[in-house]
Motif scaffolding. Sequence first.
Motif, PDB file in Angstrom:
ATOM      1  N   ALA A 116      -3.968   7.878  -6.444  1.00  0.00           N
ATOM      2  CA  ALA A 116      -4.419   6.634  -5.453  1.00  0.00           C
ATOM      3  C   ALA A 116      -4.459   7.214  -3.868  1.00  0.00           C
ATOM      4  O   ALA A 116      -3.618   7.030  -3.016  1.00  0.00           O
ATOM      5  N   HIS A 164       0.866  -1.183  -0.078  1.00  0.00           N
ATOM      6  CA  HIS A 164      -0.138   0.016   0.162  1.00  0.00           C
ATOM      7  C   HIS A 164       0.901   1.113  -0.130  1.00  0.00           C
ATOM      8  O   HIS A 164       0.544   2.442  -0.823  1.00  0.00           O
ATOM      9  N   THR A 216     -12.776   3.731  -5.344  1.00  0.00           N
ATOM     10  CA  THR A 216     -12.211   2.500  -5.097  1.00  0.00           C
ATOM     11  C   THR A 216     -13.030   1.299  -4.854  1.00  0.00           C
ATOM     12  O   THR A 216     -12.869   0.260  -5.559  1.00  0.00           O
ATOM     13  N   VAL A 247      -6.491   2.656  -1.149  1.00  0.00           N
ATOM     14  CA  VAL A 247      -6.121   1.257  -1.859  1.00  0.00           C
ATOM     15  C   VAL A 247      -6.853   0.113  -1.155  1.00  0.00           C
ATOM     16  O   VAL A 247      -6.799  -0.007   0.338  1.00  0.00           O
ATOM     17  N   TRP A 298      -7.438   0.648  -6.592  1.00  0.00           N
ATOM     18  CA  TRP A 298      -7.181   1.924  -6.248  1.00  0.00           C
ATOM     19  C   TRP A 298      -7.832   3.103  -6.566  1.00  0.00           C
ATOM     20  O   TRP A 298      -8.358   2.832  -7.946  1.00  0.00           O
ATOM     21  N   ILE A 320       2.121   2.027  -3.349  1.00  0.00           N
ATOM     22  CA  ILE A 320       1.119   2.463  -4.611  1.00  0.00           C
ATOM     23  C   ILE A 320       0.895   3.938  -4.025  1.00  0.00           C
ATOM     24  O   ILE A 320       0.735   4.935  -4.871  1.00  0.00           O
TER      25      ILE A 320
END
Length: 270
Positions: free
Chosen positions: A122, A112, A202, A125, A195, A115
């Motif tokens: 994002a 996570h 999301t 997530v 994401w 990302i």
Amino acid sequence: MNAPTPASLLAPRAPQPATPAGMHPDEWTQRVQLAACYRVFAMLGWTEMIYNHITVRLPNSVSGPDSKQFLINPFGLHYSEVTASNLVKIDLQGRVLDGSPYPVNPAGFVVHGAIHEGLPEAHCVMHTHTTAGVAVACLQGGLQQTNFYTAQLHGMVGYHDFEGITVHAEEGPRLVNNIRGKPAVILRNHGLLAWGQTLPQTFAILWTLQRACEIQLATLSMGAPIPVTEDAAIKSSRDALQFSPAHGAGQDVFDALVRQVQRQDSSYLQ
């Protein structure tokens, strides 16, 4: 004739308790929404004992412009035990920033954190190990363009090959590179990930991906599926509005599920 008022505007949202002393209101808002999401996942059965994660990146109003912080579930608690106050605030290296007594799972902040750091868009997530999701992730060819839900994800699905348990930081850049621009992600041999720019968006992406996998699993158990044409898939993805910020980006669906959680157990607000 006036346009009808969306149902989400007519239905009351769950109440939000007062911000705790010393906490930024923007952080508390994110905590309440994320805790509600964990309870929604528990209600839907999208749990894997104490494992998997949903994270949100805190805004600059909370972390400052030069620091990236996000909220994650306390490792060791079931999703049904997550509350707004026991979520853990960590940095991209997994360091606890709020004095929480709970540990965090390295597999959570490695994936996570990578990302959240590598994809500026994002904000949220989500990662699951549902039976249907893992099954499709283990299937040669992955997700097939054969049903109503896959047709809405045309051009949105990314893949990342299995490298083992995701606790090694060096995997992060490869993961980000493989999924850049693809918000619906299949982690091969592993599970599903999504994401997005908001938590409800999301959720809408992950829900659609999950349904696509469930239908594919059911279809393949009966025989050969009927392919969806490329033109039909392109048109379906264009016409599907649930991911678009201009059309709520899943907010109405998420709010409806939170109201259901609220009726069953409001302890997530603590």
